[in-house]
Write an enzyme that holds these catalytic residues in place. Structure first.
Site, PDB file in Angstrom:
ATOM      1  N   SER A   1       0.854  -1.183   0.000  1.00  0.00           N
ATOM      2  CA  SER A   1       0.000   0.000   0.000  1.00  0.00           C
ATOM      3  C   SER A   1       0.890   1.233   0.000  1.00  0.00           C
ATOM      4  CB  SER A   1      -0.896   0.013   1.240  1.00  0.00           C
ATOM      5  OG  SER A   1      -0.124   0.234   2.419  1.00  0.00           O
ATOM      6  N   LYS A   2       0.266   2.408  -0.032  1.00  0.00           N
ATOM      7  CA  LYS A   2       1.031   3.652  -0.052  1.00  0.00           C
ATOM      8  C   LYS A   2       1.910   3.791   1.184  1.00  0.00           C
ATOM      9  CE  LYS A   2      -2.114   6.321  -2.979  1.00  0.00           C
ATOM     10  NZ  LYS A   2      -2.966   7.518  -3.078  1.00  0.00           N
ATOM     11  N   ARG A   3       1.469   3.223   2.305  1.00  0.00           N
ATOM     12  CA  ARG A   3       2.259   3.320   3.531  1.00  0.00           C
ATOM     13  C   ARG A   3       3.561   2.528   3.434  1.00  0.00           C
ATOM     14  NH1 ARG A   3      -2.824   2.453   5.556  1.00  0.00           N
ATOM     15  NH2 ARG A   3      -2.350   0.268   5.956  1.00  0.00           N
ATOM     16  N   ASP A   4       3.608   1.567   2.511  1.00  0.00           N
ATOM     17  CA  ASP A   4       4.766   0.681   2.415  1.00  0.00           C
ATOM     18  C   ASP A   4       5.758   1.091   1.337  1.00  0.00           C
ATOM     19  OD1 ASP A   4       3.606  -1.258   4.306  1.00  0.00           O
ATOM     20  OD2 ASP A   4       2.163  -1.566   2.707  1.00  0.00           O
TER      21      ASP A   4
ATOM     22  N   VAL B   1       3.910   4.410  -3.427  1.00  0.00           N
ATOM     23  CA  VAL B   1       3.556   5.706  -3.947  1.00  0.00           C
ATOM     24  C   VAL B   1       4.570   6.148  -4.999  1.00  0.00           C
ATOM     25  CG1 VAL B   1       2.290   6.398  -1.896  1.00  0.00           C
ATOM     26  CG2 VAL B   1       4.725   6.793  -2.000  1.00  0.00           C
TER      27      VAL B   1
END
Length: 487
Positions: free
Chosen positions: A253-256, A259
């Site tokens: 995800s974007k947290r990982d 991005v």
């Protein structure tokens, strides 16, 4: 093997991320390994999701990572245009041929009917799919521009019985039941082709030999193979790359880190390090190496080295790989790369002596995880410390009896040195410690934090030698004044 032609064909619906740049890199390495061609194509037929500026950011990301475009958008080539929105005449021609041969048909089912159909299928616990209501209505096709006026789409007349099997170069034969497949939409009411249709048409007319993409497309591939068969075209080879997961084994995800790929540039990751890291996300060389430059990656890359198991995105490993690349750089080059980060941190680099900066970075480069760490780790070479590590200051200064006396004696002895180099500075410190009857380590720790504000770093005597007598004395005198204020 025919001359290899691969393509990277992203949709400009967002910013380039780890997943699609990894896909681009694998295609590029495969093409280069076989002296083939890397094609960059933009699949922009989903106009509702088009993001302004996304194409430019994709192109910039490829360039930054070191992927050279042989043919395609921004490079040109004989199979262009390489922007799908400029190939509508071709899609219309192929769709017309398919309708004429009974391989496709016009469908004018309303949105309400389709929604009701899906609801009924869901209630009956059936696989949601189009029921072929318009398959035999022979609704005339009046051209792409007329589809919206007809409130119609063009659908593929998919085989309704039997099975479809295709070969994945990593997984072997994969089989699907045709009854589970749909009469997919080929051309939408806005006149633009769907991904499934344009993808197949473009790969054929651009002579793509190998389609290397994420494994989320495994279930779409039978639809593509059916289209190849319906058009009497030879399908390319298919290679579906493993999914990328985070360290908790969940979809990235974007947290990982999924991005915008530009975030790594902003945090001071070198393109060579990111390229190396991405290459190892789902592939490994026979030699079990971890640090490889582009030439080595190209030489070693093979489909046999790609795994079908999920690849784990480990940010710590990326930073470690980055530190290895940083450590290998000459000091001058490293300074040039780090200078923007220094300026952003408020360090004036306009009057810095380049040979001095080169020596400073040579001393510190083995301790720099990223370029973003340069202002903190190297900054004291360019300006006196404005603050001191609190824990280290208390332990090495405030809790040491007579530390002011020790530092003052060391300063006076340093001032008397006629020759300033690493060896003379070290001898001076050790002679001072001996005369004071204290361990040299006490004076070393006190001098380090006084001069750098830190408790760790390169060898103290290398630091003092590079800073020079004037800076060292000035900083230690400043530290003594601070001590006097606190005791």
């Amino acid at each position: 093997m025919d001359r290899v032609r691969v393509r990277f064909a992203p949709s400009p619906t967002g910013l380039p991320h780890v997943g699609n740049i990894r896909t681009a890199l694998f295609n590029y390495l495969f093409a280069r390994h076989h002296q083939g061609t890397f094609v960059f194509r933009i699949e922009d037929t989903d106009r509702s999701r088009f993001v302004e500026g996304a194409i430019e950011k994709l192109t910039s990301a490829l360039e930054w990572v070191g992927i050279e475009i042989d043919e395609g958008y921004s490079a040109g080539g004989k199979f262009g245009p390489y922007l799908q929105s400029r190939r509508l005449d071709l899609y219309e021609d192929i769709a017309s041929q398919m309708i004429a041969k009974g391989k496709a048909y016009v469908c004018n089912c309303s949105v309400q009917r389709l929604e009701q159909l899906r609801a009924e299928q869901k209630k009956a616990k059936l696989n949601p799919k189009y029921d072929g209501h318009c398959r035999h209505k022979n609704i005339p096709f009046k051209g792409l521009e007329q589809l919206s006026q007809q409130n119609a789409v063009i659908r593929f007349a998919a085989p309704q019985e039997g099975q479809i099997t295709y070969n994945d170069k990593l997984r072997g034969e994969i089989t699907f039941d045709n009854r589970q497949l749909d009469d997919i939409v080929l051309v939408k009411a806005d006149g633009f082709p769907t991904y499934n249709f344009a993808n197949v048409v473009d790969d054929h007319f651009m002579n793509i030999t190998h389609v290397m993409r994420g494994d989320e497309f495994i279930s779409s591939t039978p639809k593509h193979v059916h289209l190849y068969n319906a058009l009497d075209w030879t399908a390319p080879e298919f290679i579906h790359l493993p999914i990328i997961l985070n360290q908790q084994k969940k979809r990235l995800s974007k947290r990982d880190g999924s991005v915008y790929i530009g975030q790594y540039r902003e945090m001071g990751i070198l393109p060579s390090a990111l390229r190396n890291f991405l290459a190892l996300l789902g592939w490994s060389p026979k030699q079990n190496e971890e640090i490889m430059d582009m030439k080595q990656l190209i030489e070693r890359f093979s489909i046999s080295g790609i795994t079908i198991h999920p690849a784990i995105f480990d940010l710590d490993k990326l930073i470690w790989i980055n530190s290895q690349y940083i450590a290998s750089l000459p000091g001058e080059e490293l300074f040039n790369l780090a200078e923007p980060f220094m300026r952003s941190a408020g360090i004036d680099t306009s009057d810095i002596d380049l040979p001095y900066a080169e020596q400073a970075f040579d001393l510190l480069k083995s301790r720099l995880p990223t370029l973003q760490d340069a202002p903190e780790r190297v900054g004291y070479f360019f300006h006196p410390p404005e603050q001191y590590e609190q824990e280290g200051w208390e332990k090495r200064i405030l809790k040491v009896d007579h530390v002011q006396t020790y530092l003052s004696s060391f300063i006076e002895n340093l001032k008397s040195l006629d020759c300033w180099n690493r060896d003379t500075v070290e001898s001076c410190l050790r002679e001072t410690a001996e005369s004071l009857k204290v361990k040299p380590s006490i004076l070393i720790h006190a001098a380090r934090i006084s001069v750098t504000g830190m408790t760790t770093g390169p060898g103290l005597f290398d630091i003092l030698n590079l800073l020079g007598k004037e800076q060292v004395v000035s900083r230690m005198e400043k530290a003594i004044k601070k001590i006097a204020e606190q005791v």
